[in-house]
Write a protein that holds these residues in place. Sequence first.
Motif, PDB file in Angstrom:
ATOM      1  N   GLU A 112      -6.391   9.878   3.168  1.00 52.76           N
ATOM      2  CA  GLU A 112      -5.044   9.363   4.058  1.00 52.76           C
ATOM      3  C   GLU A 112      -5.584   7.977   4.681  1.00 52.76           C
ATOM      4  O   GLU A 112      -6.879   7.718   4.542  1.00 52.76           O
ATOM      5  CB  GLU A 112      -4.809  10.242   5.188  1.00 52.76           C
ATOM      6  CG  GLU A 112      -4.365  11.545   4.804  1.00 52.76           C
ATOM      7  CD  GLU A 112      -2.554  11.559   4.489  1.00 52.76           C
ATOM      8  OE1 GLU A 112      -2.288  10.404   4.281  1.00 52.76           O
ATOM      9  OE2 GLU A 112      -2.120  12.463   4.169  1.00 52.76           O
ATOM     10  N   ALA A 113      -4.878   7.261   5.294  1.00 54.63           N
ATOM     11  CA  ALA A 113      -5.409   5.833   5.897  1.00 54.63           C
ATOM     12  C   ALA A 113      -6.283   5.862   6.543  1.00 54.63           C
ATOM     13  O   ALA A 113      -7.251   5.286   6.622  1.00 54.63           O
ATOM     14  CB  ALA A 113      -4.199   5.202   6.723  1.00 54.63           C
ATOM     15  N   GLN A 149      -9.656  11.146  -6.149  1.00 58.69           N
ATOM     16  CA  GLN A 149      -9.316   9.949  -5.240  1.00 58.69           C
ATOM     17  C   GLN A 149     -10.481   9.534  -4.621  1.00 58.69           C
ATOM     18  O   GLN A 149     -10.536   8.479  -4.084  1.00 58.69           O
ATOM     19  CB  GLN A 149      -8.215  10.448  -4.266  1.00 58.69           C
ATOM     20  CG  GLN A 149      -6.985  10.792  -4.691  1.00 58.69           C
ATOM     21  CD  GLN A 149      -5.966  11.429  -3.552  1.00 58.69           C
ATOM     22  OE1 GLN A 149      -6.438  11.572  -2.526  1.00 58.69           O
ATOM     23  NE2 GLN A 149      -5.045  12.034  -4.174  1.00 58.69           N
ATOM     24  N   THR A 409      -3.030  -0.695   6.608  1.00 64.17           N
ATOM     25  CA  THR A 409      -2.900  -0.027   5.564  1.00 64.17           C
ATOM     26  C   THR A 409      -2.018   1.122   5.517  1.00 64.17           C
ATOM     27  O   THR A 409      -2.200   1.989   6.406  1.00 64.17           O
ATOM     28  CB  THR A 409      -4.388   0.327   4.919  1.00 64.17           C
ATOM     29  OG1 THR A 409      -5.378  -0.698   5.005  1.00 64.17           O
ATOM     30  CG2 THR A 409      -4.556   1.262   3.961  1.00 64.17           C
ATOM     31  N   LEU A 411      -0.451   4.710   3.504  1.00 65.23           N
ATOM     32  CA  LEU A 411      -0.428   5.399   2.164  1.00 65.23           C
ATOM     33  C   LEU A 411       0.637   6.141   2.264  1.00 65.23           C
ATOM     34  O   LEU A 411       0.996   6.986   3.299  1.00 65.23           O
ATOM     35  CB  LEU A 411      -1.854   6.310   2.256  1.00 65.23           C
ATOM     36  CG  LEU A 411      -2.971   5.761   1.327  1.00 65.23           C
ATOM     37  CD1 LEU A 411      -3.716   4.735   2.500  1.00 65.23           C
ATOM     38  CD2 LEU A 411      -3.884   6.820   1.268  1.00 65.23           C
ATOM     39  N   ARG A 441       0.959   8.427  -5.269  1.00 62.41           N
ATOM     40  CA  ARG A 441       0.725   7.935  -4.238  1.00 62.41           C
ATOM     41  C   ARG A 441       0.634   6.638  -4.199  1.00 62.41           C
ATOM     42  O   ARG A 441      -0.121   6.066  -4.947  1.00 62.41           O
ATOM     43  CB  ARG A 441      -0.511   8.629  -3.128  1.00 62.41           C
ATOM     44  CG  ARG A 441      -0.232  10.000  -2.550  1.00 62.41           C
ATOM     45  CD  ARG A 441      -1.491  10.861  -2.553  1.00 62.41           C
ATOM     46  NE  ARG A 441      -2.408  10.320  -1.590  1.00 62.41           N
ATOM     47  CZ  ARG A 441      -2.212  10.312  -0.307  1.00 62.41           C
ATOM     48  NH1 ARG A 441      -1.253  11.054   0.134  1.00 62.41           N
ATOM     49  NH2 ARG A 441      -3.256   9.771   0.815  1.00 62.41           N
ATOM     50  N   MET A 443      -0.533   2.783  -2.253  1.00 68.66           N
ATOM     51  CA  MET A 443      -1.424   2.203  -0.933  1.00 68.66           C
ATOM     52  C   MET A 443      -0.873   0.774  -0.575  1.00 68.66           C
ATOM     53  O   MET A 443      -1.019   0.038  -1.698  1.00 68.66           O
ATOM     54  CB  MET A 443      -3.013   2.267  -0.991  1.00 68.66           C
ATOM     55  CG  MET A 443      -3.532   1.844   0.190  1.00 68.66           C
ATOM     56  SD  MET A 443      -5.345   2.147   0.085  1.00 68.66           S
ATOM     57  CE  MET A 443      -5.959   0.649  -0.965  1.00 68.66           C
TER      58      MET A 443
END
Length: 599
Positions: A112-113, A149, A409, A411, A441, A443
């Motif tokens: 996550e961000a 990831q 940012t 996500l 996903r 970004m």
Amino acid sequence: MPSLKYIRNFAIIAHIDHGKSTLADRLLERCNAIDLRHKKNQYLDSMELERERGITIKAQTVRLSYIAKNGESYQLNLMDTPGHVDFAYEVSRSLAACEGSLLVVDASQGIEAQTLATTYQAIEHHHVIVPVLNKIDLPAAHPEEVRGQLNDIGLPGNEALLVSAKTGQGIDDILEAIVHRLPPPEGDPHGPLRALLIDSWYDAYLGVVVLVRIKDGIMTPKMKVRMMATGASYTLDQVGVFTPYQKATEHLATGEVGYILANIRHIEDCNIGDTLTSDVAPATEALPGFKPSQAVVFCSLFPAEAPDFEKLRDALQKLRLNDASFSFDPDSSTALGLGFRCGFLGLLHLEIIQERLQREFDLDLVLTAPSVVYRIVMRRGPVKELHNPSELPDPTHIEHIEEPWIQATVLVPEAHVGPVLGLLAERRGIQKAFHTMGDQRIMLTYRLPLNEVIFDFYDTLKTLSRGYASFDYQADGYEPGDLVKLSILLNGEPVDALSSIVPRLRAMSRGRAVCEKLKDLIPRQLFPIAIQAALGGKIIARETISALRKNVTAKCYGGDISRKRKLLDKQKKGKKRMRQFGSVEVPQEAFIAVLKLKE
């Protein structure tokens, strides 16, 4: 005194709700640190607000003893850190006191961000990072995809540990990784004392409690120490550690983390990031300390009762001791009297400080509308910083106004990227990058004006993405903007606390929305109330709250109509006089409601 090679200092870092505090609970249980009668979930979240909201606000430290599989005994100093972006300064302070980090990632949600933000912070502090995939017991967990990831952001996904903090699966693997993969602290046990001041707080019984990390030398009771930034000297009454219970010890040695009590009388002597050294044989060079935090949201706090001003000052000083990212300066208002202009890292930070002041210090407060800091470039003279929109100079003397921008940012799952792109465009965002992470996903990297983000952006983002999007940001300088001051007037009198700086194109819609909202929130009086929005001397929106009408003819049973008219004319004259001299009180909830308007 343990050898440095048997000490490990580490932080647990992660995005919100990825299981940091639950993992800390399992580590405490495995190392037999908690009595069974004291056992509770999220043990290190000791503040009432933390337990109510289910978030970590303050970083907590605890010393654990662990006997590894090879039979050697280790001292582990654990720091559980917050996950919300508003408490990023707490995270950076904890990282400065450690050599390694456990990066916890939810195996069902992935990177996550805030995961990215905390990872980059740990890398900046030269940490060794051990990735931990948590919640592998969930049916939605996809650990192999999350390993990919981790590889994408430069971490060894194949070395990530698979655990479930809820069930305790994999906890032994984490402890073995801590002792074998994380480095021991470095320092000179025989050199002059240098201790980093990590945190401090006020205790009603003990006074000021200071949390330190010993970099060089040793610290013992009765030793005289000096704060290198302020020059203040104190004699140590007690040194100790949290196990997590407060426990006095004979010394704190190089590499260890613990607390000191020294009868510190002046709160301002404790500067977070300062270096403590021996007063008799001082060190010549201070430790690097921390970068100062930059407040992004400003708001004025006033006591509801004027005599509480000194009580508020004392409360703010004690909170400042415990929260270095919070700042305050004296302020005054013609309507609200004496108060303080306070700086925060975000709206959640503001809410937490407000609630702590009300609960812990029993203060009744009035808040003004939060705002960001603008730069005013004058035609003649220096550039000015504008903290309060009501203090905007005469527009004829202004060359232009600059507003703060951020790099954000976001996500978001691919299915929700459309509405999120619409939100970012609506908030004047400029797209910088668009990357695909994994299969589903995206970004997004955007530049946005900070003023478009601090109020309801996060809530709206979560709504549009059904809770799946995550968001993180960092400051990215100032840029000129076509901005104007929107003033709100009640019966012709400006309300300073409701004035704001807005883009010129949105001034009309914003003014109309504020007037309509205030019409619903301000209680009716015995005289009509005109609510107006103005740009300079031009009124751009208006609403009127009609007067309450008292039935002055209720006792007139029949008789001549002229008697009733006489009473009604008398009432009309009274209302005119009240409108001329009457004051309108704006309820506190109106200020927050105005902030969260959707135009």
